[in-house]
Design a protein around this motif. Structure first.
Motif: not given
Length: 320
Positions: A19-21, A71-75, A206-216
């Motif tokens: 899941a995290p991957l 907490s996941l939303l915060v991440a 795109a880069v901000i989306l990648s950050g959001a998904f990486g944080g999740v």
């Protein structure tokens, strides 16, 4: 121990580690499809894991069972904000995208550990969270013979969520105007620009989306597998997600399949000692297995995988 018993251990465990991957690989997919290489996925996972655990510990009493989800939303928000550093460096200032990604990884690891020691009186790790993601059984589906026991019992919500999000990401990438614009700025940004697409804006998104998904991805890993945060909480998972993205040939569903494979390799390093055909193998070999399989997968079985043509190339408006 029969085959069914082995599968009952391995499949839920593989989905848990996958899941995290999956989330992180999807983030990398958005970024790289837009033409921005993001080696900083590891650092984005670190920030997601750190922020989710600290928020979870801080607000557990007031939020109760909702704590891990909020907490996941915060991440997600922290990962998105942190990725802006990479976006500014690589898109606005046209810095080398690989160097920028490496800097994100180093900054995230150092900043997270500095803040942990600052917040927790010099200790190198946080406390253990009380509210983490729990195992569930899916009503009705769990009653399906064989399949119900293997895939819909004793598994985490986050595993199902990751698979659903991967399917949505595929649809967005290949079936919507947004996805078409995103892919066009990664393949031929000049042509996209002449058609009125704002290349810089699309790459930032795109880069901000990648950050959001990486944080999740980091938040899911920390709150379902480790339940605390230390310097070793995220140890190579971001690079595995990047490998899954390449192994999946920059396709969300391909990345999901590769992430499940790597999740299986990671799960073997944990549950392998309890399986009859692996119990005699020294634990050190099981621990290095995920990384070895990652290398073998990328070098031996990937075939030809072409990255988006403009990947890693800064766009300068008007240049040829």
């Amino acid at each position: 121990m029969g085959l069914m018993d082995v599968l009952l251990i391995v499949i839920p465990s593989s989905l848990l580690f996958a899941a995290p991957l999956i989330f992180t690989a999807l983030g990398g997919n958005f970024s790289e499809r837009a033409g921005v290489v993001n080696i900083g996925l590891e650092g984005l996972m670190v920030m997601g894991a750190f922020s989710s655990i600290v928020f979870n510990l801080t607000f557990a009493d007031s939020l109760g069972d909702w704590t891990p989800w909020i907490s996941l939303l915060v991440a997600m928000v922290v990962g998105a904000i942190f990725s802006v550093l990479h976006a500014v460096a690589s898109i606005t200032f046209r810095a080398d995208q690989t160097v920028s990604g490496v800097a994100i990884n180093l900054l995230a690891a150092g900043l997270a550990m500095f803040l942990v020691k600052l917040i927790y009186d010099g200790k190198g790790q946080t406390g253990t969270i009380r509210y983490s993601f729990k195992k569930i059984d899916i009503p009705i589906l769990k009653d399906i013979p064989v399949i119900g026991d293997l895939f819909f019992s004793n598994t985490y919500w986050t595993s199902y969520l990751a698979i659903i999000v991967a399917i949505i990401a595929w649809y967005v990438m290949y079936k919507t105007p947004f996805g078409l614009r995103l892919r066009s700025v990664g393949e031929h940004p000049m042509a996209a620009d002449t058609m009125g697409i704002n290349v810089i804006k699309m790459r930032y998104i795109a880069v901000i989306l990648s950050g959001a998904f990486g944080g999740v991805g980091g938040g899911v890993f920390a709150q379902s597998i480790t339940n605390d945060f230390t310097h070793a909480t995220i140890s190579g998972q971001g690079f595995m997600a990047l490998a899954a993205l390449i192994f999946g040939k920059w396709n969300p569903l391909g990345a999901m399949g590769a992430a499940i494979f790597f999740g299986f390799a990671q799960s073997l390093s944990i549950v392998g000692s309890s399986l009859p055909f692996l119990e005699s193998i020294p634990s050190v070999y099981l621990l290095i297995a995920p990384y070895v399989l990652t290398i073998i997968a990328l070098t031996g079985f990937i075939g030809r995988a072409d990255a988006p043509k403009a990947s890693g190339v800064p766009y300068i408006k008007g240049s040829r």
